[in-house]
Design an enzyme around this catalytic site. Sequence first.
Site, mmCIF file in Angstrom:
data_model
loop_
_atom_site.group_PDB
_atom_site.id
_atom_site.type_symbol
_atom_site.label_atom_id
_atom_site.label_comp_id
_atom_site.label_asym_id
_atom_site.label_seq_id
_atom_site.Cartn_x
_atom_site.Cartn_y
_atom_site.Cartn_z
ATOM 1 N N HIS A 56 2.105 36.928 58.370
ATOM 2 C CA HIS A 56 3.440 36.791 57.775
ATOM 3 C C HIS A 56 3.792 38.051 56.980
ATOM 4 O O HIS A 56 3.057 38.447 56.081
ATOM 5 C CB HIS A 56 3.445 35.560 56.851
ATOM 6 C CG HIS A 56 4.782 35.240 56.283
ATOM 7 N ND1 HIS A 56 5.022 35.160 54.930
ATOM 8 C CD2 HIS A 56 5.973 34.996 56.879
ATOM 9 C CE1 HIS A 56 6.285 34.865 54.720
ATOM 10 N NE2 HIS A 56 6.892 34.765 55.882
ATOM 11 N N HIS B 172 15.325 35.402 57.240
ATOM 12 C CA HIS B 172 14.701 34.646 58.333
ATOM 13 C C HIS B 172 15.716 34.132 59.341
ATOM 14 O O HIS B 172 15.357 33.801 60.456
ATOM 15 C CB HIS B 172 13.947 33.442 57.777
ATOM 16 C CG HIS B 172 12.717 33.812 57.002
ATOM 17 N ND1 HIS B 172 12.731 33.985 55.647
ATOM 18 C CD2 HIS B 172 11.442 34.029 57.405
ATOM 19 C CE1 HIS B 172 11.503 34.290 55.239
ATOM 20 N NE2 HIS B 172 10.711 34.338 56.288
ATOM 21 N N ARG C 156 23.567 43.866 42.187
ATOM 22 C CA ARG C 156 22.335 44.023 42.951
ATOM 23 C C ARG C 156 21.318 43.006 42.410
ATOM 24 O O ARG C 156 20.735 43.192 41.341
ATOM 25 C CB ARG C 156 21.801 45.459 42.794
ATOM 26 C CG ARG C 156 20.900 45.937 43.944
ATOM 27 C CD ARG C 156 19.555 45.294 43.909
ATOM 28 N NE ARG C 156 18.718 45.687 45.033
ATOM 29 C CZ ARG C 156 18.273 44.825 45.953
ATOM 30 N NH1 ARG C 156 18.618 43.553 45.913
ATOM 31 N NH2 ARG C 156 17.466 45.236 46.910
ATOM 32 N N CYS D 265 22.522 52.212 41.585
ATOM 33 C CA CYS D 265 21.334 51.743 42.304
ATOM 34 C C CYS D 265 20.712 52.929 43.045
ATOM 35 O O CYS D 265 21.429 53.790 43.560
ATOM 36 C CB CYS D 265 21.720 50.650 43.296
ATOM 37 S SG CYS D 265 20.297 49.994 44.181
ATOM 38 N N TYR E 38 11.323 51.719 44.960
ATOM 39 C CA TYR E 38 12.029 52.651 44.082
ATOM 40 C C TYR E 38 11.207 53.897 43.777
ATOM 41 O O TYR E 38 11.025 54.292 42.629
ATOM 42 C CB TYR E 38 12.483 51.938 42.796
ATOM 43 C CG TYR E 38 13.442 50.808 43.095
ATOM 44 C CD1 TYR E 38 14.681 51.091 43.663
ATOM 45 C CD2 TYR E 38 13.102 49.488 42.861
ATOM 46 C CE1 TYR E 38 15.558 50.079 43.984
ATOM 47 C CE2 TYR E 38 13.968 48.461 43.182
ATOM 48 C CZ TYR E 38 15.195 48.761 43.738
ATOM 49 O OH TYR E 38 16.051 47.743 44.056
HETATM 50 N N1 LIG Z 1 16.126 40.548 36.390
HETATM 51 C C1 LIG Z 1 16.629 41.433 37.269
HETATM 52 N N2 LIG Z 1 17.061 42.614 36.826
HETATM 53 C C2 LIG Z 1 17.568 43.522 37.688
HETATM 54 C C3 LIG Z 1 17.609 43.275 39.074
HETATM 55 C C4 LIG Z 1 17.172 41.996 39.523
HETATM 56 O O1 LIG Z 1 17.214 41.671 40.713
HETATM 57 N N3 LIG Z 1 16.671 41.110 38.588
HETATM 58 N N4 LIG Z 1 18.076 44.266 39.928
HETATM 59 C C5 LIG Z 1 17.984 45.644 39.426
HETATM 60 C C6 LIG Z 1 18.632 46.647 40.248
HETATM 61 S S1 LIG Z 1 17.748 47.244 41.575
HETATM 62 C C7 LIG Z 1 19.835 47.206 39.907
HETATM 63 S S2 LIG Z 1 20.508 48.477 40.794
HETATM 64 C C8 LIG Z 1 20.591 46.716 38.744
HETATM 65 C C9 LIG Z 1 21.968 46.260 39.179
HETATM 66 O O2 LIG Z 1 22.685 45.761 38.076
HETATM 67 P P1 LIG Z 1 24.067 45.034 38.319
HETATM 68 O O3 LIG Z 1 23.854 43.914 39.292
HETATM 69 O O4 LIG Z 1 24.537 44.567 36.985
HETATM 70 O O5 LIG Z 1 24.991 46.067 38.901
HETATM 71 O O6 LIG Z 1 19.937 45.626 38.097
HETATM 72 C C10 LIG Z 1 18.547 45.743 38.020
HETATM 73 N N5 LIG Z 1 18.025 44.701 37.191
HETATM 74 MO MO LIG Z 2 18.908 48.991 42.527
#
Ligand SMILES: Nc1nc2c(c(=O)[nH]1)N[C@H]1C(S)=C(S)[C@@H](COP(=O)(O)O)O[C@H]1N2
Ligand SMILES: [Mo]
Length: 597
Positions: free
Chosen positions: A170, A195, A269, A316, A452
């Site tokens: 998986h 999925h 995001r 992002c 990242y």
């Molecule tokens: N708890 C949490 N924080 C997070 C994320 C998440 O999925 N969960 N995504 C991150 C990512 S990859 C990005 S680019 C930003 C996006 O913030 P926004 O959705 O307020 O634009 O939050 C960040 N913080």
């Molecule tokens: Mo992101």
Amino acid sequence: MTAGRNWTGSRGRLQGGAAGASQNLPPLSPTFGFVVTFHTARAPDIQPRSATMLLLHRAVVLRLQQACRLKSVSSRIYIQACSTNDSFRPQYPSLTFSGDNSSTRGWKVMGTLLGVGAVLAYQDHRCRAAQESTRIYTKEEVSSHTSPETGIWVTLGSEVFDVTEFVDLHPGGPSKLMLAAGGPLEPFWALYAVHNQSHVRELLAQYKIGELNPEDKVAPTVETSDPYADDPIRHPALKVNSQRPFNAEPPPELLTENYITPNPIFFTRNHLPVPNLDPDTYRLHIVGAPGGQSLSLSLDDLHNFPKYEITVTLQCAGNRRSEMTQVKEVKGLEWRTGAISTARWAGARLCDVLAQAGHQLCETEAHVCFEGLDSDPTGTAYGASIPLARAMDPEAEVLLAYEMNGQPLPRDHGFPVRVVVPGVVGARHVKWLGRVSVQPEESYSHWQRRDYKGFSPSVDWDTVDFDSAPSIQELPVQSAITEPRDGETVESGEVTIKGYAWSGGGRAVIRVDVSLDGGLTWQVAKLDEEEQRPRKAWAWRLWQLQAPVPAGQKELNIVCKAVDDGYNVQPDTVAPIWNLRGVLSNAWHRVHVFVAP
Ligand SMILES: Nc1nc2c(c(=O)[nH]1)N[C@H]1C(S)=C(S)[C@@H](COP(=O)(O)O)O[C@H]1N2
Ligand SMILES: [Mo]
């Protein structure tokens, strides 16, 4: 699978927008009609089906290589045998037998030649599967198959599958699939919408052993078991890259309409469902320093710290990934130019809160780790970290923000509290913040260590070593054209070009150059007047250029590039900065338009 490792990516798109569909809305152009069309967005040179199978295959190979190093030869063959899908063939031309149309014979010959029984065993398994596909099982029978000893069974709709042999293959790891053992897959597939694609169903079909007793059929309880059912309602203008988890960007022409992005169209995001947190019982846990004290802060407690308000652009790491996809397949959401937005954030300074818990700058390396209150079914929360030095530096202005543009944070953006790390990649701005701790090492979160990060174009999923690259923190200089749009027809005479420019680490944008002829000649765009503090230029600059269209010109190749105060520039093309995860995509932005006769 591990949330956020999007090995296929959702291809559904919501197009267009609606005027005045929500109260908090900025006025939208009345010409902006509301059209919902779902289509398959595919880069012209890529076949998504083979691309996704490739990723699946890679994940399987990696896992197998870990699981059974000694048996790697037979493992590889087993995987290829599993995939009767044609899209695998071009990768292994040496395995096809020229002049032999019978792939069955091909497999058998190969199996015999290499003396490996896996292929035949697999075919045997398939034959048995076919014979037994009419067998009927009760729900109880299925629920007693939850271990390698009894066999691991799951259901989808009315079908029963024995996935014992698949569990270790998986792509998201065995533990995630084991959560569904003995029961329906639907609730888990609802969480990982990736999925719901035909090739995943085809793969599963190979493990079918029978049907559920019709009286036992799983009621379609998608509504109640859907972990995303409680997600907030979104603005219809957003271009949706994935519904579950929700990922969306504002359309370019709305993005640069305002210096401050209105909350409802701020890009979103999410890696997981949006948690629904009660502001009255919410507590933020700050783990204390040795000799200091741990804090459990209510929202009121947080409001009692001095309040700071700053304008910060959040981008992002995957912004403009879709341009990298055009060079070569990458893993991730197909962001266009809109995974970037700007807001005024208000809250307590992280350095003040950390100081209260007894933390101070130390000589040795240390990191501040953040944990979100959003989590996957295994209870794994989103997490990330930043160096302690940045967190403790008052000049870095890291905030525990509870307000966005004068409002409490919207749910999608971290209600009630998120971290805002000016000048740093979006991934570190942890939303729905639950816990802050100081540790000698970076966060052990998947998103800190296994995602990242940037790599050379030569690195692929078979050779990547995530430990070899530092996590992305400050981002490089970036700019994009938001108007006109690619493929648009512009009036002859004069053209207005608009866009944004931003750089990480508080570096100010000092200039934006625009070309109408693909980069042969350049003109300097007019930057907006917004204040840029030295070393604290956390927010973007919007820019414009009004330029005469050269007489007789039928098409324009418009290009933009920004320069920051370190005289850093953007690379001219994408290919040399291509990376397998499609991050840090900041080449010159190019838009091709036609000129009205
Ligand atoms: N708890 C949490 N924080 C997070 C994320 C998440 O999925 N969960 N995504 C991150 C990512 S990859 C990005 S680019 C930003 C996006 O913030 P926004 O959705 O307020 O634009 O939050 C960040 N913080
Ligand atoms: Mo992101």
